[in-house]
Design an enzyme around this catalytic site. Structure first.
Site, PDB file in Angstrom:
ATOM      1  N   HIS A 295      -4.112  -6.280   8.193  1.00 27.93           N
ATOM      2  CA  HIS A 295      -3.248  -5.091   8.109  1.00 27.93           C
ATOM      3  C   HIS A 295      -3.992  -3.867   8.633  1.00 27.93           C
ATOM      4  CE1 HIS A 295       0.028  -6.320   4.980  1.00 27.93           C
ATOM      5  NE2 HIS A 295      -0.098  -7.183   5.948  1.00 27.93           N
TER       6      HIS A 295
ATOM      7  N   LYS B 225     -10.231  -2.654  -4.992  1.00 28.01           N
ATOM      8  CA  LYS B 225     -11.667  -2.690  -4.719  1.00 28.01           C
ATOM      9  C   LYS B 225     -12.498  -3.657  -5.571  1.00 28.01           C
ATOM     10  CE  LYS B 225     -12.301   0.131  -1.332  1.00 28.01           C
ATOM     11  NZ  LYS B 225     -11.646  -0.633  -0.293  1.00 28.01           N
TER      12      LYS B 225
ATOM     13  N   PRO C 292      -6.957  -1.416 -10.359  1.00 30.16           N
ATOM     14  CA  PRO C 292      -6.638  -2.136  -9.118  1.00 30.16           C
ATOM     15  C   PRO C 292      -6.013  -1.290  -8.015  1.00 30.16           C
ATOM     16  CG  PRO C 292      -5.022  -2.634 -10.815  1.00 30.16           C
ATOM     17  CD  PRO C 292      -6.071  -1.792 -11.471  1.00 30.16           C
TER      18      PRO C 292
ATOM     19  N   TYR D 240     -10.406   3.150   1.858  1.00 27.46           N
ATOM     20  CA  TYR D 240      -9.563   1.970   1.641  1.00 27.46           C
ATOM     21  C   TYR D 240     -10.080   0.767   2.430  1.00 27.46           C
ATOM     22  CZ  TYR D 240      -5.346  -0.567   0.366  1.00 27.46           C
ATOM     23  OH  TYR D 240      -4.477  -1.492  -0.174  1.00 27.46           O
TER      24      TYR D 240
END
Ligand code: APR
Ligand code: PHB
Length: 389
Positions: free
Chosen positions: A72, A297, A293, A384
């Site tokens: 992604h 990570k 969550p 991220y």
């Protein structure tokens, strides 16, 4: 029995460590309380950051991940009925995340241990670590056949998760605990239906946070913010779907329902235990820290710990250097706190807080900022996908 590194726990931390050590010619034995089926089926997180994928590839255990994992390049933040894309890869020089279930990583790593002729020892009980302050630590346990066993080793890696025995073995008087509990939990479902989205959706809504993730082109994973003490019995499937429809609502978008094949509620917490070491005992992964969550990570942080530990042990066995081992805890904790900050940011950005209108005003301002300012979006994106190690 004798080995070089005794590893307690066959989760991602213990298994990745065993494999990295094996590649360096360092022997280890992994002791696991559960049976193999259980650890391979346990549904947990599903996002691998760039660093984790790089490490698994370099370690030669990413063949199935490269075939079945779904890469992604962005995520969606949805609020006030509108979706906003954070173009993670564009903002980070091409870094990305992969959708690949934690239990799939676990399966691949157990297969690698077996191929090396060194499978984990499953279904052990009464595991205890001894003499970690001396030069000859050892682990005692009972085998599945009920026999008492002893494993002598140079070093013990405590990879036994949040409820394991290794963190308590460091001793409450030696540990500094920093923690935060949240007044909410996540109700998670796995549904046998094609995802209604190509990229993960993190939705902010007055009714509470919702998230749309996936496991495959035919399996959806969705989450709802709920009361942490809520009982899953209060959530028949119809109610779950109804709530998901409300929280994801956006013009021109619809959520496809399907049979729910798994559901459960998990509380959320942030937790850091320091130092991550006592003598010859080194803590890694959930044994030392927990993140909520929302930043995806937990697994990635566990993998970072054992990367650092494997490098330190490699130097130790190569030339007797203890520098890496001595710096292990401080090195890991730097990243642990970076990730705690990011996970707290994502959590407080997106969940309905019990505060007043001021909190909600700040949240909307931050959401608008991160979805309109490239500088703010890049900050989210680089965390991220995982800051370089
Ligand atoms: N003896 C042996 N094994 C034990 C013991 C014990 N006393 N206690 C727990 N275990 C095992 C558990 O059964 C589990 O398989 O240790 C393993 C710990 O694995 P995880 O909980 O998965 O922790 P970790 O390897 O640190 O993985 C990091 O990332 O997605 C997050 O929290 C999620 O599990 C995840 C984590
Ligand atoms: C998941 O797919 O389980 C998942 C994805 C992203 C998160 C948390 C969980 O932030």
């Amino acid at each position: 029995m004798r080995t070089q590194v005794g590893i307690v726990g066959a989760g991602p931390a213990g298994l990745v460590l065993a494999h990295l050590l094996h590649l360096q010619g360092i022997e280890s034995v992994v002791l696991e309380a559960r049976d193999r089926e259980y650890v391979q089926q346990r549904v947990r997180a599903g996002v691998l950051e760039q660093n984790t994928v790089d490490l698994l590839r370099e370690a030669g255990v990413a063949e199935r991940l490269d075939r079945e994992g779904i890469v992604h390049h962005g995520i969606e933040l949805r609020f006030d009925g509108e979706g906003h894309r954070i173009a993670m890869s564009d903002l980070t020089g091409g870094r990305a995340i992969w959708i690949y279930g934690q239990q799939e990583v676990v399966k691949d790593l157990i297969a690698a241990r077996e191929a090396a002729g060194d499978p984990p020892v499953f279904e052990v009980s009464d595991v205890q670590v001894h003499d970690v302050d001396g030069d000859a630590p050892f682990i005692t346990y009972r085998t599945v056949d009920g026999e008492d066993a002893r494993l002598d080793c140079d070093v013990i890696a405590g990879c036994d998760g949040f409820h394991g025995i290794c963190r308590p073995a460091v001793g409450a008087d030696r540990l500094q605990i920093a923690e935060r509990e949240y007044p909410f939990g996540w109700l998670g479902i796995l549904a046998d239906v094609a995802p209604s989205t190509d990229e993960l959706i993190y939705a902010y809504h007055d009714r509470g946070f919702a998230m749309h993730s996936l496991r495959s082109p035919t399996l959806s994973r969705l989450y709802l913010q709920v009361d942490p003490d809520d009982d899953i019995a209060n959530w028949p499937d119809d109610r779950i779907w109804e709530e998901l429809h409300l929280r994801f609502e956006a013009p021109g978008w619809s959520l496809t329902e399907g049979p729910i094949i798994e559901k459960g509620i998990t509380p959320m917490r942030s937790f850091v235990a320091a130092p991550m070491r006592r003598g010859k005992l080194f803590l890694a992964g959930d044994a030392a820290h927990i993140v909520p969550p929302t930043g995806a990570k937990g697994l990635n942080l566990a993998v970072n710990d054992v990367r650092v530990l494997a490098e330190a042990l490699t130097a130790f066995y190569a030339n007797g250097s203890t520098t890496g081992l001595d710096e292990y805890s401080d090195t890991c904790l730097q990243r642990v706190w970076r990730v705690q900050d990011f996970s707290t940011y994502m959590t407080t950005l997106l969940h309905r807080l019990d505060g007043d209108d001021f909190d909600a005003g700040l949240q909307r301002a931050r959401l608008r900022y991160v979805t309109t300012s490239e500088a703010a979006a890049r900050s989210l994106a680089e965390n991220y996908v995982g800051l370089p190690t």
